[in-house]
Design a protein around this motif. Structure first.
Motif, PDB file in Angstrom:
ATOM      1  N   ARG A 319       0.808  -1.215   0.000  1.00 29.61           N
ATOM      2  CA  ARG A 319       0.000   0.000   0.000  1.00 29.61           C
ATOM      3  C   ARG A 319       0.853   1.283   0.000  1.00 29.61           C
ATOM      4  O   ARG A 319       0.584   2.192  -0.776  1.00 29.61           O
ATOM      5  CB  ARG A 319      -0.971  -0.038   1.186  1.00 29.61           C
ATOM      6  CG  ARG A 319      -1.826   1.195   1.245  1.00 29.61           C
ATOM      7  CD  ARG A 319      -2.937   1.047   2.261  1.00 29.61           C
ATOM      8  NE  ARG A 319      -3.601   2.341   2.413  1.00 29.61           N
ATOM      9  CZ  ARG A 319      -4.761   2.502   3.008  1.00 29.61           C
ATOM     10  NH1 ARG A 319      -5.393   1.474   3.536  1.00 29.61           N
ATOM     11  NH2 ARG A 319      -5.300   3.693   3.101  1.00 29.61           N
ATOM     12  N   GLU A 323       0.689   4.107  -2.919  1.00 24.89           N
ATOM     13  CA  GLU A 323       0.293   5.480  -2.622  1.00 24.89           C
ATOM     14  C   GLU A 323       1.352   6.466  -3.094  1.00 24.89           C
ATOM     15  O   GLU A 323       1.028   7.554  -3.569  1.00 24.89           O
ATOM     16  CB  GLU A 323       0.027   5.641  -1.119  1.00 24.89           C
ATOM     17  CG  GLU A 323      -1.306   5.030  -0.728  1.00 24.89           C
ATOM     18  CD  GLU A 323      -1.812   5.520   0.624  1.00 24.89           C
ATOM     19  OE1 GLU A 323      -2.038   6.739   0.767  1.00 24.89           O
ATOM     20  OE2 GLU A 323      -1.961   4.677   1.529  1.00 24.89           O
ATOM     21  N   LEU A 333      -5.330   8.563  -3.045  1.00 30.35           N
ATOM     22  CA  LEU A 333      -6.131   7.373  -2.776  1.00 30.35           C
ATOM     23  C   LEU A 333      -7.463   7.758  -2.141  1.00 30.35           C
ATOM     24  O   LEU A 333      -7.502   8.552  -1.200  1.00 30.35           O
ATOM     25  CB  LEU A 333      -5.332   6.464  -1.829  1.00 30.35           C
ATOM     26  CG  LEU A 333      -5.885   5.079  -1.575  1.00 30.35           C
ATOM     27  CD1 LEU A 333      -5.848   4.252  -2.845  1.00 30.35           C
ATOM     28  CD2 LEU A 333      -5.077   4.396  -0.482  1.00 30.35           C
ATOM     29  N   TRP A 336      -9.014   1.859  -0.608  1.00 34.04           N
ATOM     30  CA  TRP A 336      -8.122   0.711  -0.776  1.00 34.04           C
ATOM     31  C   TRP A 336      -8.970  -0.522  -0.555  1.00 34.04           C
ATOM     32  O   TRP A 336      -9.481  -0.741   0.545  1.00 34.04           O
ATOM     33  CB  TRP A 336      -6.994   0.814   0.252  1.00 34.04           C
ATOM     34  CG  TRP A 336      -6.083  -0.365   0.399  1.00 34.04           C
ATOM     35  CD1 TRP A 336      -6.146  -1.328   1.358  1.00 34.04           C
ATOM     36  CD2 TRP A 336      -4.937  -0.661  -0.399  1.00 34.04           C
ATOM     37  NE1 TRP A 336      -5.106  -2.218   1.194  1.00 34.04           N
ATOM     38  CE2 TRP A 336      -4.352  -1.829   0.121  1.00 34.04           C
ATOM     39  CE3 TRP A 336      -4.348  -0.055  -1.520  1.00 34.04           C
ATOM     40  CZ2 TRP A 336      -3.201  -2.418  -0.426  1.00 34.04           C
ATOM     41  CZ3 TRP A 336      -3.210  -0.632  -2.058  1.00 34.04           C
ATOM     42  CH2 TRP A 336      -2.645  -1.808  -1.511  1.00 34.04           C
ATOM     43  N   THR A 347      -7.510  -0.092  -6.185  1.00 31.72           N
ATOM     44  CA  THR A 347      -7.433   1.227  -5.584  1.00 31.72           C
ATOM     45  C   THR A 347      -8.285   2.195  -6.380  1.00 31.72           C
ATOM     46  O   THR A 347      -8.210   2.239  -7.606  1.00 31.72           O
ATOM     47  CB  THR A 347      -5.997   1.784  -5.572  1.00 31.72           C
ATOM     48  OG1 THR A 347      -5.465   1.729  -6.893  1.00 31.72           O
ATOM     49  CG2 THR A 347      -5.097   0.986  -4.654  1.00 31.72           C
ATOM     50  N   SER A 349      -8.788   6.086  -6.900  1.00 29.33           N
ATOM     51  CA  SER A 349      -8.073   7.331  -6.614  1.00 29.33           C
ATOM     52  C   SER A 349      -8.654   8.463  -7.457  1.00 29.33           C
ATOM     53  O   SER A 349      -9.422   8.219  -8.395  1.00 29.33           O
ATOM     54  CB  SER A 349      -6.573   7.158  -6.896  1.00 29.33           C
ATOM     55  OG  SER A 349      -6.358   6.794  -8.243  1.00 29.33           O
TER      56      SER A 349
END
Ligand code: AVJ
Length: 353
Positions: A319, A323, A333, A336, A347, A349
């Protein structure tokens, strides 16, 4: 859902709908479909350039995008069904569990899909957006013309009122051909294909994707996650040898497209997890010393016995690393989304404020 059968689709030679403007009571006709093609032969040039560049390096390398001719696509479909290859079914499970939430969060009017293929997993998202009442347009981007045309025909029948604007092209080169957004847009890039990019190109590509997004738009991306090295290795070196055949298939592509004389039987399939780079690597290892000729390039390529040629990297993510890649591309983000075992992540975003 009804499985629609493919009607003939009379698009004109330039790919634009031949009969735009008329409506037909929500029935799928060519006015619901527009298809633009950006492949006019230079595909062969990228293969030739990639092969010349890759096979003359001190450490030989071929980019994975050339795996996917008809046979390669079929082998990849078989990989997705293998017990060892968890990514496809895991991503599918995450989509099933979260599509409704994604639809609510994004309010998307259009779905743009990079590397759409048969759009099998996409239907979960299309269903959710359709149910939320926002879905108007689907924009599949894929190099395989028949895939784009067939899924345009099928989806316009399955979702009355849906417009499909297909873009036949290479998502690495033709992202600027994606039509302007019609409303809140969701761009999806599934399957973990982002892992095929080495880290520098990955960020460059993510920035190009970010350029498709306005302030109300979102990106939904699938990424495989770092995990036990044995599990990873098995996923890329299955018992039945399907992945080995898929790997060697690139040699058949070179033989056919570039008049090369590889004997795929001269190469062993190698798969390993490189834990420093956090990626799986696939290689082809020469069983004996020999020289291959690539006729179209007037190129002789020498292999030592045991020499390894890299054919794919498939990056595995954590993660924090994801990111920071998103951040470098101007994305932040929003959600998740993983499976209970943390094997794979989706993800969501959006452009950073
Ligand atoms: C389609 C790139 C996501 O990296 O897992 C499967 C391709 N290679 N088995 C992956 C692949 C070997 C796959 N991607």
């Amino acid at each position: 859902m009804a499985t629609a059968r493919k009607p003939t689709n009379p698009t004109s030679a330039n790919g634009h709908a031949a009969n735009g403007g008329t409506t037909n009571g929500g029935l799928a006709t060519d006015d619901a479909i527009q298809i633009d093609s950006h492949l006019g032969g230079p595909e062969h040039r990228t293969l030739a350039e990639d092969v010349l560049d890759g096979l003359t390096r001190p450490f030989k390398e071929l980019p994975p995008k050339h795996f996917y001719d008809a046979r390669g696509a079929e082998l990849f479909d078989r990989i997705c069904e293998l017990p060892e290859y968890y990514p496809t079914r895991t991503e599918r499970g995450i989509l099933d569990a979260t599509a409704a939430e994604i639809a609510t969060l994004t309010g998307a009017v259009e779905l743009v899909e990079l590397g759409s293929g048969t759009a099998a997993k996409t239907r979960v998202l299309l269903d959710a957006l359709h149910r939320a009442g926002t879905l108007e347009r689907y924009v599949p981007v894929d190099v395989t013309e028949s895939m784009v045309r067939d899924c345009a025909d099928e989806l316009t029948l399955e979702y009355p009122g849906l417009r499909v604007h297909g873009v036949i092209g290479d998502f690495e080169r033709h992202l600027d051909r994606v039509p302007p957004a019609d409303g809140p847009r969701l761009v999806v890039f599934l399957g973990g294909t982002i892992g095929n990019f080495p880290p520098g190109s990955r960020r460059r590509f993510l920035r190009q994707i970010a350029d498709l997004l306005g302030p109300r738009d979102h990106l939904l991306m699938g990424t495989d996650l770092v995990k036990d090295a044995g599990v990873l290795k098995d996923a890329y070196d299955d018992q039945q040898g399907v992945t080995a055949e898929f790997n060697r298939n690139v040699l058949h592509v070179l033989n056919r497209e570039l008049d090369a004389d590889f004997d795929p039987g001269d190469f062993d399939h190698v798969a390993l997890f490189d834990d420093r780079h956090e990626w799986v690597e696939m290689r082809l290892r020469a069983r004996r010393e020999h020289t291959v000729t690539v006729g179209a390039l007037e190129l002789d390529v020498h292999f030592d016995a045991g020499e390894e040629m890299r054919t794919e990297i498939s990056a595995k993510f954590t993660r924090p690393r994801l990111e920071s890649d998103l951040d470098a591309a101007g994305l932040q983000l929003v959600r998740w989304l993983t499976d209970p075992e943390d094997l794979f992540a989706l993800t969501l975003s959006r452009p950073s404020a």
